[in-house]
Write a protein that holds these residues in place. Structure first.
Motif, PDB file in Angstrom:
ATOM      1  N   LYS A 115      26.096  65.847  42.884  1.00  0.00           N
ATOM      2  CA  LYS A 115      27.472  65.420  43.180  1.00  0.00           C
ATOM      3  C   LYS A 115      27.992  64.501  42.085  1.00  0.00           C
ATOM      4  N   LYS A 116      27.098  63.609  41.597  1.00  0.00           N
ATOM      5  CA  LYS A 116      27.534  62.627  40.594  1.00  0.00           C
ATOM      6  C   LYS A 116      27.725  63.271  39.224  1.00  0.00           C
ATOM      7  N   LEU A 117      26.858  64.264  38.907  1.00  0.00           N
ATOM      8  CA  LEU A 117      26.889  64.808  37.548  1.00  0.00           C
ATOM      9  C   LEU A 117      27.596  66.156  37.444  1.00  0.00           C
ATOM     10  N   GLY A 118      28.020  66.696  38.585  1.00  0.00           N
ATOM     11  CA  GLY A 118      28.830  67.915  38.532  1.00  0.00           C
ATOM     12  C   GLY A 118      28.051  69.207  38.369  1.00  0.00           C
ATOM     13  N   TYR A 119      26.804  69.255  38.842  1.00  0.00           N
ATOM     14  CA  TYR A 119      26.158  70.571  38.910  1.00  0.00           C
ATOM     15  C   TYR A 119      26.140  71.041  40.355  1.00  0.00           C
ATOM     16  N   HIS A 120      25.996  72.327  40.507  1.00  0.00           N
ATOM     17  CA  HIS A 120      26.166  72.926  41.815  1.00  0.00           C
ATOM     18  C   HIS A 120      24.787  73.213  42.422  1.00  0.00           C
ATOM     19  N   MET A 121      24.627  72.931  43.711  1.00  0.00           N
ATOM     20  CA  MET A 121      23.316  73.151  44.341  1.00  0.00           C
ATOM     21  C   MET A 121      23.380  74.277  45.369  1.00  0.00           C
ATOM     22  N   ARG A 122      22.377  75.165  45.291  1.00  0.00           N
ATOM     23  CA  ARG A 122      22.133  76.118  46.373  1.00  0.00           C
ATOM     24  C   ARG A 122      20.784  75.748  46.973  1.00  0.00           C
ATOM     25  N   VAL A 123      20.694  75.624  48.269  1.00  0.00           N
ATOM     26  CA  VAL A 123      19.393  75.362  48.881  1.00  0.00           C
ATOM     27  C   VAL A 123      18.944  76.620  49.629  1.00  0.00           C
ATOM     28  N   VAL A 124      17.659  76.941  49.478  1.00  0.00           N
ATOM     29  CA  VAL A 124      17.107  78.149  50.094  1.00  0.00           C
ATOM     30  C   VAL A 124      15.874  77.763  50.889  1.00  0.00           C
ATOM     31  N   ALA A 125      15.869  78.070  52.182  1.00  0.00           N
ATOM     32  CA  ALA A 125      14.710  77.721  53.022  1.00  0.00           C
ATOM     33  C   ALA A 125      14.821  78.435  54.363  1.00  0.00           C
TER      34      ALA A 125
END
Ligand code: ASP
Length: 330
Positions: free
Chosen positions: A179-189
């Motif tokens: 959120k702070k650095l502007g990359y996007h997260m996908r979580v898989v579980a």
């Protein structure tokens, strides 16, 4: 930029502070590659590593980081500390602080251990080397340095993080950093290994690994945190977990040519990752390990006020000093 007193977690760091630590870590990589791996930055400083949970990478890299910057470094593990004789965490912390170290590096299974100790130990900087399922800030700084080396900046990239999200302090700290650095997260579980309301971190959630892969710039694999797993039925069997959530070379093809693979270690080959990926050119896992030393040098130097540009004190006197000394003899 606000000076750093302690390092508790990514949550407390500004974007500027994160970038400062990553860039400083970058400048330390070179010292670790030299034949003589020593700089005077932390001469006269004392660092105590207090580990209540197992560790190979984090403990060793904090020790090397301190020693390569010329600090005195002491390592204590739970089994050899007086806590195994019934001493409380606070008494152990106060005892060590009374020996006047500059920095106490702590790993503990309880979230918030570092903040708790910092309230009671006024003059010691505290670094979180992993607190339960809460945060692991130096792992994330390590990963960000690895991404910096690979791409320049993580901004706009997509990190797909896979596995035991519920119990992983690494996943949580990455969600905060993204959120702070502007990359996007996908979580898989599987649903059983996902924290409730994980979407509040602004990530995309997948239960099917193959669907999450296209468009991923980095696939970040996680170990199942068996030491924190209370639910015996989180998944049917290791074999089935590997089939659904394990990364192998064939599966990775869906992510595209330039996608890289990361893992904070320790890896469980044949469970979350196969050797054909772990040992491939796409794997940046050993780069992460190397960068872990450099980033921890940056953290220690920042907390102790040391600076990489600090030059060793020259033994050779300047001509003015020589003249002065000669004058005083006349
Ligand atoms: N080394 C990382 C940690 O301490 C990841 C792991 O143990 O799986 O959280």
């Amino acid at each position: 930029m606000e000076a750093l007193k302690h390092l508790f977690g990514i949550a407390d760091l500004s974007k500027e502070q994160i970038e400062h630590l990553v860039n400083l870590g970058d400048s330390f990589i070179d010292i670790n590659r030299r034949p003589i791996k020593k700089a005077p930055t932390l001469r006269g400083k004392t660092i105590i590593n207090l580990f209540f949970e197992n560790s190979t990478r984090t403990r060793t890299s904090f020790e090397l980081a301190g020693k390569r910057l010329s600090a005195d470094v002491i390592n204590i593990s739970a089994s050899t500390s007086a806590t195994s004789k019934g001493e409380s965490l606070l008494d152990t912390g106060q005892t060590l602080a009374a020996m006047q170290p500059h920095v106490l590096v702590i790993r503990h299974s309880l979230a918030g251990t570092c903040e708790f100790l910092a309230e009671h130990l006024e003059h010691t900087a505290i670094v979180n080397a992993g607190d339960g399922a809460h945060e692991h800030p130096t792992q994330i700084l390590t990963d960000l340095l690895t991404l910096k080396q690979a791409w320049g900046s993580p901004e706009g990239k997509t990190m797909t993080i896979v596995g035991d999200i519920s119990h992983s302090r690494v996943a949580r700290s990455h969600l905060l950093a993204a959120k702070k650095l502007g990359y996007h997260m996908r979580v898989v579980a599987p649903k059983t290994l996902l924290p409730s309301e994980v979407e509040r971190y602004g990530c995309e959630v997948y239960h099917n690994f193959d669907e999450a892969l296209p468009g991923s710039d980095v696939v970040y694999m996680l170990r199942i945190q068996t030491e924190r797993l209370t639910d015996a039925c989180a998944f049917p069997s290791i074999r089935e977990y590997h089939e659904a959530y394990g990364l192998n070379a064939k599966r990775l093809k869906a992510a595209g040519e330039d996608c890289i693979v990361m893992h904070p270690g320790p890896m469980n080959r044949g469970v979350e990752i196969s050797s054909d990926v772990a040992d491939s050119l796409k794997s940046h896992i050993l780069n992460q390990v190397e960068h872990g030393v450099a980033v921890r040098m940056a953290v220690l130097a920042t907390l102790c006020g040391g600076h990489p540009e600090e030059k060793p004190v020259s033994k050779k006197k300047s001509s003015d000093e020589v003249k002065q000394a000669q004058g005083s003899l006349l």
